[in-house]
Motif scaffolding. Structure first.
Motif, short mmCIF file in Angstrom:
data_model
loop_
_atom_site.label_atom_id
_atom_site.label_comp_id
_atom_site.label_asym_id
_atom_site.label_seq_id
_atom_site.Cartn_x
_atom_site.Cartn_y
_atom_site.Cartn_z
N LYS A 1 8.08 -4.81 5.13
CA LYS A 1 6.88 -4.50 4.34
C LYS A 1 7.00 -3.15 3.62
O LYS A 1 6.52 -2.97 2.51
N ASP A 2 7.68 -2.19 4.26
CA ASP A 2 7.84 -0.86 3.64
C ASP A 2 9.02 -0.80 2.67
O ASP A 2 9.32 0.24 2.11
N PRO B 1 0.81 -1.22 0.00
CA PRO B 1 0.00 0.00 0.00
C PRO B 1 0.85 1.28 0.00
O PRO B 1 0.43 2.28 -0.56
N ASP B 2 2.02 1.24 0.65
CA ASP B 2 2.85 2.45 0.70
C ASP B 2 3.95 2.45 -0.36
O ASP B 2 4.83 3.29 -0.34
N GLY B 3 3.91 1.48 -1.27
CA GLY B 3 4.90 1.43 -2.34
C GLY B 3 6.16 0.66 -1.99
O GLY B 3 7.08 0.58 -2.80
N GLY B 4 6.22 0.07 -0.80
CA GLY B 4 7.38 -0.71 -0.41
C GLY B 4 7.33 -2.11 -1.01
O GLY B 4 6.27 -2.60 -1.39
N THR C 1 16.05 6.05 -2.04
CA THR C 1 14.85 5.40 -2.54
C THR C 1 15.15 4.77 -3.89
O THR C 1 15.69 5.42 -4.78
#
Length: 185
Positions: A125-126, A1-4, A174
């Motif tokens: 997860k992230d 969900p957060d792009g991780g 990133t």
């Protein structure tokens, strides 16, 4: 969900990397794989094969099975009764994570990466990960994920990259990957 992106293995590919003595002393003697809710927890893990034991526990109310067949090493295929456990020592490093299966529950799967040093991690997860106490200097890393194998990018051919580490915190920043690369085929 957060792009991780979870469960990315990143590990030192360079040979004969100097190992921090404090890190060696502080590492747990066992790496735990728990059978819980008919799933392996954690699903992906690393192990310093020469120094750590692979400890398998069954927290489920039914018998479980662990099967691993690492190339050039003795296979693991153990039945673990309710509330029981087992221990295993890998005999050699592996170049990529090895699949873990349960012959009783085909959906139950995971990966373990036996390495010759403790410098390996699995992303959370992230997408974040941390490899503690790496030595300074130029080091080559390998990046792998279960969906695609080596995370091959223009900057990381065959999932490999080099980085010159300096004292203190080193950050890759990133890293952006095309989500289409991970779609089920």
């Amino acid at each position: 969900p957060d792009g991780g992106l979870e469960n990315v293995f990143i590990y030192v590919r360079s040979r004969n990397v100097e190992i921090c003595p404090d890190l060696e002393k502080s590492l747990p003697k066992q790496v735990l794989l728990d059978n819980r809710d008919c799933l392996f927890k954690p699903r992906c893990l690393t192990i310093w094969y020469a120094k750590q034991e692979f400890y398998i526990k069954n927290s489920d109310p039914v018998a479980q099975n662990i099967a691993i067949s690492p190339p050039g090493d003795a296979p693991v295929n153990v039945v673990i009764g309710v509330g029981k456990d087992a221990a295993w020592k890998f005999g050699r490093k592996q170049p990529v994570p090895q699949p873990i299966a349960c012959n009783y529950h085909p959906w139950e799967s995971g990966y373990v990466l036996p390495r010759e040093d403790p410098y390996a991690a699995v992303s959370a997860k992230d997408g974040a990960f941390r490899i503690a106490r790496l030595p300074v200097g130029k080091i080559e890393f390998q990046v792998w994920h279960e969906r695609v194998g080596y995370l091959d990018t223009p900057d990381w051919p065959k999932g490999r990259f080099e980085m010159t580490l300096k004292p203190g915190t080193n950050d890759l920043g990133t890293i952006k990957l095309d989500p289409a690369k991970f779609e089920k085929r």
